[in-house]
Structures are given as C-alpha cells and as structure tokens.
Design a protein around this motif. Structure first.
Motif, PDB file in Angstrom:
ATOM      1  N   VAL A  86       0.830  -1.201   0.000  1.00  0.00           N
ATOM      2  CA  VAL A  86       0.000   0.000   0.000  1.00  0.00           C
ATOM      3  C   VAL A  86       0.869   1.257   0.000  1.00  0.00           C
ATOM      4  CG1 VAL A  86      -1.745   1.305   1.285  1.00  0.00           C
ATOM      5  CG2 VAL A  86      -1.884  -1.200   1.171  1.00  0.00           C
ATOM      6  N   ASP A  87       1.934   1.223   0.853  1.00  0.00           N
ATOM      7  CA  ASP A  87       2.808   2.393   0.985  1.00  0.00           C
ATOM      8  C   ASP A  87       3.540   2.710  -0.316  1.00  0.00           C
ATOM      9  OD1 ASP A  87       2.001   2.602   3.582  1.00  0.00           O
ATOM     10  OD2 ASP A  87       3.777   1.624   4.430  1.00  0.00           O
ATOM     11  N   VAL A  88       4.076   1.658  -0.971  1.00  0.00           N
ATOM     12  CA  VAL A  88       4.839   1.900  -2.191  1.00  0.00           C
ATOM     13  C   VAL A  88       3.927   2.389  -3.313  1.00  0.00           C
ATOM     14  CG1 VAL A  88       4.740  -0.430  -3.189  1.00  0.00           C
ATOM     15  CG2 VAL A  88       6.708   1.008  -3.625  1.00  0.00           C
ATOM     16  N   MET A  89       2.670   1.930  -3.315  1.00  0.00           N
ATOM     17  CA  MET A  89       1.743   2.357  -4.364  1.00  0.00           C
ATOM     18  C   MET A  89       1.178   3.754  -4.109  1.00  0.00           C
ATOM     19  SD  MET A  89       1.938   0.058  -6.554  1.00  0.00           S
ATOM     20  CE  MET A  89       0.726   0.757  -7.652  1.00  0.00           C
ATOM     21  N   SER A  90       1.380   4.269  -2.892  1.00  0.00           N
ATOM     22  CA  SER A  90       0.876   5.609  -2.578  1.00  0.00           C
ATOM     23  C   SER A  90       1.913   6.692  -2.836  1.00  0.00           C
ATOM     24  CB  SER A  90       0.419   5.673  -1.114  1.00  0.00           C
ATOM     25  OG  SER A  90       1.533   5.486  -0.239  1.00  0.00           O
ATOM     26  N   THR A  91       3.110   6.312  -3.295  1.00  0.00           N
ATOM     27  CA  THR A  91       4.143   7.301  -3.580  1.00  0.00           C
ATOM     28  C   THR A  91       3.792   8.059  -4.863  1.00  0.00           C
ATOM     29  OG1 THR A  91       5.432   5.693  -4.841  1.00  0.00           O
ATOM     30  CG2 THR A  91       5.930   5.885  -2.487  1.00  0.00           C
ATOM     31  N   PRO A  92       4.212   9.335  -4.961  1.00  0.00           N
ATOM     32  CA  PRO A  92       3.913  10.118  -6.176  1.00  0.00           C
ATOM     33  C   PRO A  92       4.411   9.458  -7.450  1.00  0.00           C
ATOM     34  CG  PRO A  92       4.735  11.532  -4.413  1.00  0.00           C
ATOM     35  CD  PRO A  92       4.894  10.125  -3.930  1.00  0.00           C
ATOM     36  N   GLU A  93       5.568   8.773  -7.362  1.00  0.00           N
ATOM     37  CA  GLU A  93       6.127   8.115  -8.555  1.00  0.00           C
ATOM     38  C   GLU A  93       5.176   7.049  -9.078  1.00  0.00           C
ATOM     39  OE1 GLU A  93       9.848   5.184  -9.836  1.00  0.00           O
ATOM     40  OE2 GLU A  93       9.660   5.890  -7.760  1.00  0.00           O
ATOM     41  N   MET A  94       4.637   6.217  -8.161  1.00  0.00           N
ATOM     42  CA  MET A  94       3.737   5.156  -8.582  1.00  0.00           C
ATOM     43  C   MET A  94       2.398   5.715  -9.073  1.00  0.00           C
ATOM     44  SD  MET A  94       5.021   2.224  -8.672  1.00  0.00           S
ATOM     45  CE  MET A  94       6.308   1.154  -8.060  1.00  0.00           C
ATOM     46  N   LYS A  95       1.937   6.791  -8.432  1.00  0.00           N
ATOM     47  CA  LYS A  95       0.675   7.390  -8.884  1.00  0.00           C
ATOM     48  C   LYS A  95       0.813   7.932 -10.304  1.00  0.00           C
ATOM     49  CE  LYS A  95      -1.141   8.627  -4.322  1.00  0.00           C
ATOM     50  NZ  LYS A  95      -1.494   9.731  -3.403  1.00  0.00           N
ATOM     51  N   ARG A  96       1.981   8.575 -10.583  1.00  0.00           N
ATOM     52  CA  ARG A  96       2.219   9.075 -11.945  1.00  0.00           C
ATOM     53  C   ARG A  96       2.316   7.921 -12.928  1.00  0.00           C
ATOM     54  NH1 ARG A  96       5.800  12.620  -9.289  1.00  0.00           N
ATOM     55  NH2 ARG A  96       7.561  11.260  -9.892  1.00  0.00           N
ATOM     56  N   TYR A  97       2.989   6.818 -12.482  1.00  0.00           N
ATOM     57  CA  TYR A  97       3.187   5.645 -13.345  1.00  0.00           C
ATOM     58  C   TYR A  97       1.833   5.041 -13.738  1.00  0.00           C
ATOM     59  CZ  TYR A  97       5.152   1.213 -14.987  1.00  0.00           C
ATOM     60  OH  TYR A  97       5.500   0.127 -15.745  1.00  0.00           O
ATOM     61  N   LEU A  98       0.895   5.015 -12.759  1.00  0.00           N
ATOM     62  CA  LEU A  98      -0.419   4.416 -13.013  1.00  0.00           C
ATOM     63  C   LEU A  98      -1.412   5.421 -13.587  1.00  0.00           C
ATOM     64  CD1 LEU A  98      -0.846   2.291  -9.764  1.00  0.00           C
ATOM     65  CD2 LEU A  98      -0.212   1.474 -12.021  1.00  0.00           C
ATOM     66  N   GLY A  99      -1.093   6.703 -13.442  1.00  0.00           N
ATOM     67  CA  GLY A  99      -2.016   7.725 -13.921  1.00  0.00           C
ATOM     68  C   GLY A  99      -3.242   7.849 -13.052  1.00  0.00           C
ATOM     69  N   THR A 100      -3.121   7.607 -11.735  1.00  0.00           N
ATOM     70  CA  THR A 100      -4.239   7.692 -10.796  1.00  0.00           C
ATOM     71  C   THR A 100      -3.886   8.663  -9.672  1.00  0.00           C
ATOM     72  OG1 THR A 100      -3.426   5.869  -9.444  1.00  0.00           O
ATOM     73  CG2 THR A 100      -4.887   5.305 -11.267  1.00  0.00           C
ATOM     74  N   LYS A 101      -4.919   9.090  -8.959  1.00  0.00           N
ATOM     75  CA  LYS A 101      -4.714  10.000  -7.826  1.00  0.00           C
ATOM     76  C   LYS A 101      -4.776   9.271  -6.490  1.00  0.00           C
ATOM     77  CE  LYS A 101      -6.615  14.047 -10.192  1.00  0.00           C
ATOM     78  NZ  LYS A 101      -7.639  15.133 -10.144  1.00  0.00           N
ATOM     79  N   THR A 102      -5.272   8.068  -6.513  1.00  0.00           N
ATOM     80  CA  THR A 102      -5.400   7.289  -5.270  1.00  0.00           C
ATOM     81  C   THR A 102      -4.505   6.054  -5.336  1.00  0.00           C
ATOM     82  OG1 THR A 102      -7.260   6.054  -6.164  1.00  0.00           O
ATOM     83  CG2 THR A 102      -7.754   8.066  -4.908  1.00  0.00           C
ATOM     84  N   GLY A 103      -4.229   5.494  -4.157  1.00  0.00           N
ATOM     85  CA  GLY A 103      -3.431   4.278  -4.092  1.00  0.00           C
ATOM     86  C   GLY A 103      -4.308   3.044  -4.112  1.00  0.00           C
TER      87      GLY A 103
END
Length: 474
Positions: free
Chosen positions: A47-64
C-alpha cells in the motif's frame, strides 16, 4: 463504420490485473525483497509503495490501493503468509571463502561421480561407473552421507483439526530426546547388512549417554566400513561425506599441533593431560623429526623438546636484534597482521607438515582405502540426508502421543524404516541439481528457483542462465 472496424465489447474483459505489467510487478517485488532482508514484509508495505507520487504518476491515478488489494497482490507475486520455512543458510552461503571452497568441492564431486551409479526419480539406473581401473586403485564408488538428528518425545504436529470442546492439553516442554546418527546411500538407503546396521541411537545428556563427539563418530565410521566391506566384498570403495562442522575436523589425539606446545623442554608433556605423545612428523625433504628426545639422551631422556628445539632442528629458530630468542607466542597470541615468523607458535602454524595434517576422520577412513570429504559450510541443501530427516520427522509428528522412552525408540525406528529407497534417490537427485546449479554459475536463491522448476531432472539445462534472465531471476 467510417473506419470499417467494429467497436470492441468490454463485457467480461475486466478480470485483468495491473500486476500484469511486468515492469510494475518487478519494481514492487524488488522493494519487498529489500524489506525482507531487514525485517518482515506486510501488505501495508505494498500500500505504501503504491501511494508514492512516482507510482501514482506511473499508473495515472490520484489514489493508491487498499490493504486488501495489497494482500491479493502479494499472493499473485508468490508471497505467502505463514511460518518461515527453513532453507539454506544465506547468511554465509555466498561468503567469498565459502564460495571458493564450494568450487573445489564441486570439482572433486564431479570426479567422484564418474565412478558412481546414478539413478532417476523412479529408481532406474541412469549411468554406470566409468574410469574403473582396479590395478591403479580406481574402484567403483558408493557415496555414504552422514548426519545426526534429534527427536523429542512431545514433538507433535502444530497444524491439525481440533474441536473447541475436545482440546488436548499440551506438554510445556519437548520431553526427553533421542539422537540418531545415520549413514545413507543411494544404492541401499540406510547402510546395513544382515542384522548389522550403521545407525547409532544416542541418548544425549549429562546423566544419560553423555554427548556425541568426534570419538563416537569415529567408532560409527569404523563400524560402517566393516559393514560396507562385508556387503561389497571389497570390490567397491566408500566415499564418506560429512558436514563441515568443527567437531568433524578434529585431529587425531597424537597428531602434530602447535596450539598447546610449550617453548622449553619438559618431561612427560603431551598435548592433552594423560593423552598420547605426538607422533613423528615428515619434513618437506622427506626426513623424519621426533618431538621427543630419544630414551638414551644423556640429560633429557624421553622429554618433549619444546618449540625452540623443534624449530632449531629445522634451521628456523632465530634471535632478535637484542640477542634474545623468539618468544613462545605473541601476547594472547594476537600476532601482527600477515606475520608468519613473529613467534615460535606462529612459525610452526605455517609449517607444511602442521598445515597438512588431516582430520581424525580422514586418517581413519583413508587408512582403510576409502575416501572422505566435507560439504561446504552453510550448504545443507547439498546433503540429501537433511530431506530424509524431514520426511522421518513428518511421520513421527503424525504418530500417536508417547509417554515412555521405549515406545519412543520403537516409533522413531519405525519412521526411519518407512522411508523408501526411491524417496531417498529423489532427495539425492535434488542435491545433485543444486551442485549442477552452482557449477553453472548460479547463486543460492537462483539455485533454489531452478531446482523447483526442474524438479524432475538430475541436472539443469545448459541454457539455464537464459531461462533465469527471461524469468527476471538473473
């Protein structure tokens, strides 16, 4: 219609996972692997790694993602929640000195295996011994691997069906123990002949049989060699393999050793109080040196010579600039780094005849014409008897509750006898796959992965590194 292409119907096409993106899955897996080296992996870590700005940009989402999604992703990436399973000892597995010893051991094993019979997973013969030359002393070899395992009376299965109203009370301690020292072969399973068995049953403890030491193991080896020679009529030779434990490397009681030598002469001195005198040694030029003066010596008949005299006879003892001779040893035997001639003890430690002394086990085994070798440290996966113990203990833990020692002995013996020869041969093939993996340049974790993938084989394919790269394991 303008483009001549029918639109896709998305009904039933929402069962794919974001983790199908291999780059994303690899990033998460590497992150979790780093956490596992230092502590425990949790679903919250995903959950923590997916909530980082890098992962959010990678997925194109605003939520984790939610914690429940993190748990599902862990399962999809082959992580499992439960008790940690015992595997290889990675703490020292890839240590440079261990890897160097492993390389030499694997070269020796490759030569040994040419003279052995090998078997497939169903017990059929894969290959017969080659390079046999009786006149030159090259006999067919039979590998005999040794290890000890301890059973406790109240050791029971921890995972079982249990009714809330019928819970059995558990013992607070493990109860009395029983140690088994076994000798296992691929040809016959446990080494035995007629009513003779190499198995040693030992009740370890202060007020019981004592403690299983090198002397006990040497006696077991001597019995095993007698059984082996009677079984093979001396038309074969045994290769005894042992763990690289300190107790297994112990030298014979009369072997040359500088560890406790005194500098000056003394009457009646031996390495161990009441022990035998040190035997004569052979110098590099082939001459014999005794550590004791002859019985007809005019002033010190039969006395221990001392390190100074031993070195002086070799032309090695020297005097310092102040005219004083070398000390017996540096203070607390803490010699300067890299020093080889700072004190008498250090000089003897580096003499070829002291360095080249074999262990007591090797001397006993070699004196009867058989071979002896030791597994690399931290490499329990190379000794297939370890899996044998695991299978025996699984049977033992599933058995009835025991209260008497004689019942425990019978139960352990029944479980030992219940492991089939084909099972043992499969365990041996698993160890052979690990050896082949290390020969092909794989490290510990890679060898574990490859062993599971090719579990039906004795050796790995020659292009295993390509397979590892394709699986993201390189």
């Amino acid at each position: 219609m303008r483009h001549g292409i029918l639109p896709l119907n998305h009904y039933g096409r929402f069962n794919t996972s974001i983790l199908d993106d291999e780059d994303l899955a690899q990033k998460i897996h590497l992150h979790l692997t780093g956490i596992a080296k230092e502590g425990y992996v949790r679903a919250q870590d995903v959950v923590d790694v997916m909530s980082t700005p890098e992962m959010k940009r990678y997925l194109g989402t605003k939520t984790g993602i939610s914690k429940r999604t993190g748990q599902r992703w862990l399962h999809k990436m082959q992580w499992r929640y439960g008790k940690a399973t015992k595997g290889m000892y990675l703490d020292g597995h890839e240590r440079p000195d261990v890897v160097e010893y492993r390389k030499g051991f694997l070269v020796r094993m490759q030569e040994y295996q040419k003279r052995m019979t090998t078997y497939d997973r169903d017990g059929n013969i894969l290959s017969h011994p080659t390079g046999i030359d009786i006149a030159a002393g090259k006999y067919p070899l039979v590998e005999i691997t040794q290890d000890e395992s301890t059973f406790t009376m109240y050791d029971r299965r921890q995972t079982k069906w249990d009714h809330a109203d019928a819970k059995q009370p558990e013992e607070k301690n493990e109860g009395p123990s029983l140690m088994i020292s076994g000798m296992l072969t691929q040809e016959w399973g446990e080494l035995k002949h007629g009513d003779q068995t190499s198995r040693v049953v030992f009740k370890a403890g202060k007020n019981r049989d004592g403690y299983f030491d090198n002397d006990n193991l040497v006696k077991q080896v001597e019995l095993s060699m007698d059984i082996f020679e009677e079984k093979t009529h001396r038309f074969k030779r045994a290769l005894f393999l042992f763990d690289n434990a300190t107790s297994h490397q112990k030298r014979a009681p009369d072997a040359p050793s500088a560890r406790k030598m005194r500098k000056s002469p003394k009457l009646g001195w031996t390495a161990r109080p009441g022990g035998p005198k040190m035997r004569d040694t052979v110098l590099p030029d082939g001459s014999i040196q005794s550590f004791y003066y002859p019985e007809d010596h005019p002033t010190m008949p039969g006395w221990f010579k001392g390190m100074q005299a031993v070195l002086d006879e070799r032309g090695l003892f020297r005097y310092k600039e102040n005219g004083k001779g070398l000390n017996g040893e540096c203070k607390d035997f803490k010699c300067p780094d890299g020093a080889t001639d700072c004190c008498c003890r250090r000089m003897l430690f580096h003499q070829p005849d002291f360095v080249g002394v074999k262990s007591h086990l090797e001397e006993v085994i070699n004196s009867c014409g058989h071979l002896c070798d030791f597994y690399p440290k931290f490499h329990c996966e190379l000794n297939y008897i370890e899996q044998y113990w695991g299978a025996v203990k699984l049977l033992y833990r599933s058995g009835p509750r025991l209260k008497k020692m004689e019942d425990m002995e019978k139960q352990v013996a029944a479980c030992l006898n219940d492991i089939s020869l084909v099972q043992i041969q499969r365990y041996a093939n698993r160890s052979a796959r690990f050896m082949d993996a290390y020969r092909k340049g794989l490290n510990g974790p890679q060898a574990v992965w490859a062993n599971r993938k090719y579990h039906g084989h004795r050796v790995l394919p020659n292009d295993i590194m390509v397979t590892l790269e394709a699986a993201g394991k390189a």
